[in-house]
Motif scaffolding. Structure first.
Motif, PDB file in Angstrom:
ATOM      1  N   MET A 166       0.702  -1.085   0.008  1.00 44.61           N
ATOM      2  CA  MET A 166       0.238  -0.014   0.004  1.00 44.61           C
ATOM      3  C   MET A 166       0.691   1.201  -0.306  1.00 44.61           C
ATOM      4  O   MET A 166       0.439   2.514  -0.748  1.00 44.61           O
ATOM      5  CB  MET A 166      -0.920   0.098   1.273  1.00 44.61           C
ATOM      6  CG  MET A 166      -1.935  -1.098   1.126  1.00 44.61           C
ATOM      7  SD  MET A 166      -2.991  -0.975   2.672  1.00 44.61           S
ATOM      8  CE  MET A 166      -3.999  -2.441   2.211  1.00 44.61           C
ATOM      9  N   LEU A 167       2.108   1.191   0.866  1.00 49.43           N
ATOM     10  CA  LEU A 167       3.034   2.319   0.755  1.00 49.43           C
ATOM     11  C   LEU A 167       3.554   2.599  -0.655  1.00 49.43           C
ATOM     12  O   LEU A 167       3.656   3.810  -1.148  1.00 49.43           O
ATOM     13  CB  LEU A 167       3.925   2.035   1.681  1.00 49.43           C
ATOM     14  CG  LEU A 167       5.248   3.033   1.819  1.00 49.43           C
ATOM     15  CD1 LEU A 167       4.562   4.323   2.337  1.00 49.43           C
ATOM     16  CD2 LEU A 167       6.338   2.661   2.678  1.00 49.43           C
ATOM     17  N   ALA A 168       3.839   1.557  -1.409  1.00 46.09           N
ATOM     18  CA  ALA A 168       4.216   1.595  -2.855  1.00 46.09           C
ATOM     19  C   ALA A 168       3.113   2.193  -3.632  1.00 46.09           C
ATOM     20  O   ALA A 168       3.673   3.279  -4.486  1.00 46.09           O
ATOM     21  CB  ALA A 168       4.501   0.327  -3.332  1.00 46.09           C
ATOM     22  N   ARG A 169       2.166   1.849  -3.334  1.00 49.82           N
ATOM     23  CA  ARG A 169       0.877   2.566  -4.200  1.00 49.82           C
ATOM     24  C   ARG A 169       0.878   4.096  -3.680  1.00 49.82           C
ATOM     25  O   ARG A 169       0.606   4.843  -4.737  1.00 49.82           O
ATOM     26  CB  ARG A 169      -0.581   1.749  -3.997  1.00 49.82           C
ATOM     27  CG  ARG A 169      -0.643   0.493  -4.977  1.00 49.82           C
ATOM     28  CD  ARG A 169      -2.160   0.130  -4.999  1.00 49.82           C
ATOM     29  NE  ARG A 169      -2.684  -0.141  -3.608  1.00 49.82           N
ATOM     30  CZ  ARG A 169      -2.665  -1.312  -3.019  1.00 49.82           C
ATOM     31  NH1 ARG A 169      -2.132  -2.289  -3.705  1.00 49.82           N
ATOM     32  NH2 ARG A 169      -3.385  -1.624  -1.750  1.00 49.82           N
ATOM     33  N   SER A 170       0.895   4.448  -2.584  1.00 49.59           N
ATOM     34  CA  SER A 170       0.789   5.965  -2.160  1.00 49.59           C
ATOM     35  C   SER A 170       2.063   6.691  -2.939  1.00 49.59           C
ATOM     36  O   SER A 170       1.669   7.727  -3.303  1.00 49.59           O
ATOM     37  CB  SER A 170       0.926   6.061  -0.650  1.00 49.59           C
ATOM     38  OG  SER A 170      -0.164   5.111  -0.147  1.00 49.59           O
ATOM     39  N   TRP A 171       3.106   5.927  -3.067  1.00 44.58           N
ATOM     40  CA  TRP A 171       4.069   6.734  -3.749  1.00 44.58           C
ATOM     41  C   TRP A 171       4.050   6.863  -5.258  1.00 44.58           C
ATOM     42  O   TRP A 171       4.885   7.498  -5.868  1.00 44.58           O
ATOM     43  CB  TRP A 171       5.481   6.025  -3.350  1.00 44.58           C
ATOM     44  CG  TRP A 171       5.873   6.472  -1.949  1.00 44.58           C
ATOM     45  CD1 TRP A 171       5.937   6.011  -0.741  1.00 44.58           C
ATOM     46  CD2 TRP A 171       7.070   7.406  -2.154  1.00 44.58           C
ATOM     47  NE1 TRP A 171       6.390   6.740   0.086  1.00 44.58           N
ATOM     48  CE2 TRP A 171       7.435   7.573  -0.482  1.00 44.58           C
ATOM     49  CE3 TRP A 171       7.721   8.482  -2.763  1.00 44.58           C
ATOM     50  CZ2 TRP A 171       8.319   8.569   0.201  1.00 44.58           C
ATOM     51  CZ3 TRP A 171       8.826   9.221  -2.188  1.00 44.58           C
ATOM     52  CH2 TRP A 171       9.014   9.406  -0.807  1.00 44.58           C
TER      53      TRP A 171
END
Length: 362
Positions: A166-171
């Motif tokens: 999810m962090l990668a998607r937010s970035w």
């Protein structure tokens, strides 16, 4: 000015200069004190590596991350989980280490877009609450903190792996990349992803599960984010946060495949409850419309079309004579967004199942 406070030589020189120029001494002293208020101390041992604009961009990224985690954990824990962005700070890596209790849960991660590793840290009070909810409990944390068992660490590892995706998607609004979970630790002193005096970005998220409240920390050493420094601007955020052609095409395909309820309303009537219970075969109910008038053709209970009733090839049919275009477009877009969100959720669930299967095989 207090009576026991003496003037400095610089203040005395300013007052004497003002007297020679005819300017009131009180005004010069006020200007001098106002100038001193604008002066800020700067510690060269703790240089600020990121500008306000870069910090603002990081805040936007992790506000989106907090919303995704809130949705995910609410579903996993079967209760409302409130996750909010709390703060962002620039501190040294040694200060971050000293601020953590031992034992705690630390996940070390990396990416091809980073120049080093980052840290996702979560207090074990939250960790044990999540584990208890996942295993069917009420979500009661342990009274005394202890080092997690191997099974508990594997459960937290799986959950943190999903959070990192999810962090990668937010970035992805800044740079698209995958994040790899490298290692897990429970003692902060065993974690060395940067020199002790290196400045880091510390993002803190506040998380509440029922009556348990805690924090999730994300620590990025300044050297880790160095390859992305030029992209950490709100300008890059706004320009990249646009729907691509692929997104538009997928949305169009989803819209075309949407299924909607269609109903023709011949007329309406208002009767009492007693009359309703006394209805029998052969009774006639007077409607609010005549047989030769156009009727409403509703889509999802919204009157979109006006139609004339007739027959076509032996079937009852309706001929469209009027259409509410604005209401129809609004209805179709809302339905397509619901379908699109459902597909994204199904895709996320498949990813979870794949991760569980991989861990079982391992």
């Amino acid at each position: 000015m207090p009576e026991d406070e003496a003037l400095t030589q610089e203040e005395i020189d300013s007052i004497l200069k003002s007297m020679s120029s005819g300017e009131p001494a009180e005004k010069v002293l006020e200007e001098f004190e106002e100038e001193n208020k604008r002066v800020k101390e700067y510690d060269f041992r703790r240089p600020m590596k990121f500008s306000r604009e870069q910090l603002r961009t990081l805040q936007l990224i992790h506000e989106s991350f907090a919303r995704e985690i809130s949705t995910y954990l609410s579903g996993r824990c079967r209760t409302f989980v409130d996750v909010k962005y709390a703060s962002i700070d620039q501190i040294t890596f040694s200060e971050f280490q000293k601020s953590l209790n031992s034992p705690t849960y630390i996940a070390i991660f990396s990416s091809e877009a980073f120049a080093g590793s980052g840290i996702l840290q979560m207090g074990l009070d939250l960790g044990y609450t999540i584990i208890d909810r996942l295993l069917g409990g009420s979500g009661t944390p342990l009274e005394e903190s202890r080092v997690p068992t191997e099974i508990e660490m594997n459960i937290l590892k799986k959950e943190s792996a999903v959070m990192l995706r999810m962090l990668a998607r937010s970035w992805s609004n800044i740079e698209e990349f995958d994040i790899n979970l490298e290692n897990l630790e429970t003692n902060p002193q065993f974690v060395q992803v940067a020199p002790s005096n290196e400045m880091t970005i510390l993002i803190t998220l506040s998380i509440t599960i029922r009556n348990v409240q805690g924090f999730i920390n994300l620590c990025f050493p300044s050297s880790t984010l160095e390859p992305l420094n030029d992209k950490l601007t709100t300008r890059m955020w706004t320009t990249t946060y646009r729907h691509t052609e692929e997104f538009r095409e997928n949305l169009k395909q989803t819209l075309m495949l949407s299924k909607l309820n269609l109903s023709a309303i011949l007329g309406k009537a208002v009767i009492s409850l007693s009359d309703f219970f006394n209805l029998e075969i052969g009774d006639v109910i007077r409607l609010d419309s005549f047989y030769d008038e156009p009727i409403d053709l509703e889509i999802e209970n919204h009157p979109i079309f006006k139609v004339k009733i007739g027959k076509s090839k032996g079937f009852y049919a309706g001929e469209i004579i009027q259409k509410n275009k604005e209401l129809l477009e609004k209805l179709l877009v809302e339905e397509s967004m619901r379908e699109y969100s459902k597909r994204n959720k199904d895709h996320l669930n498949k990813e979870k199942e794949t991760t569980v299967g991989d861990e079982k095989n391992a």
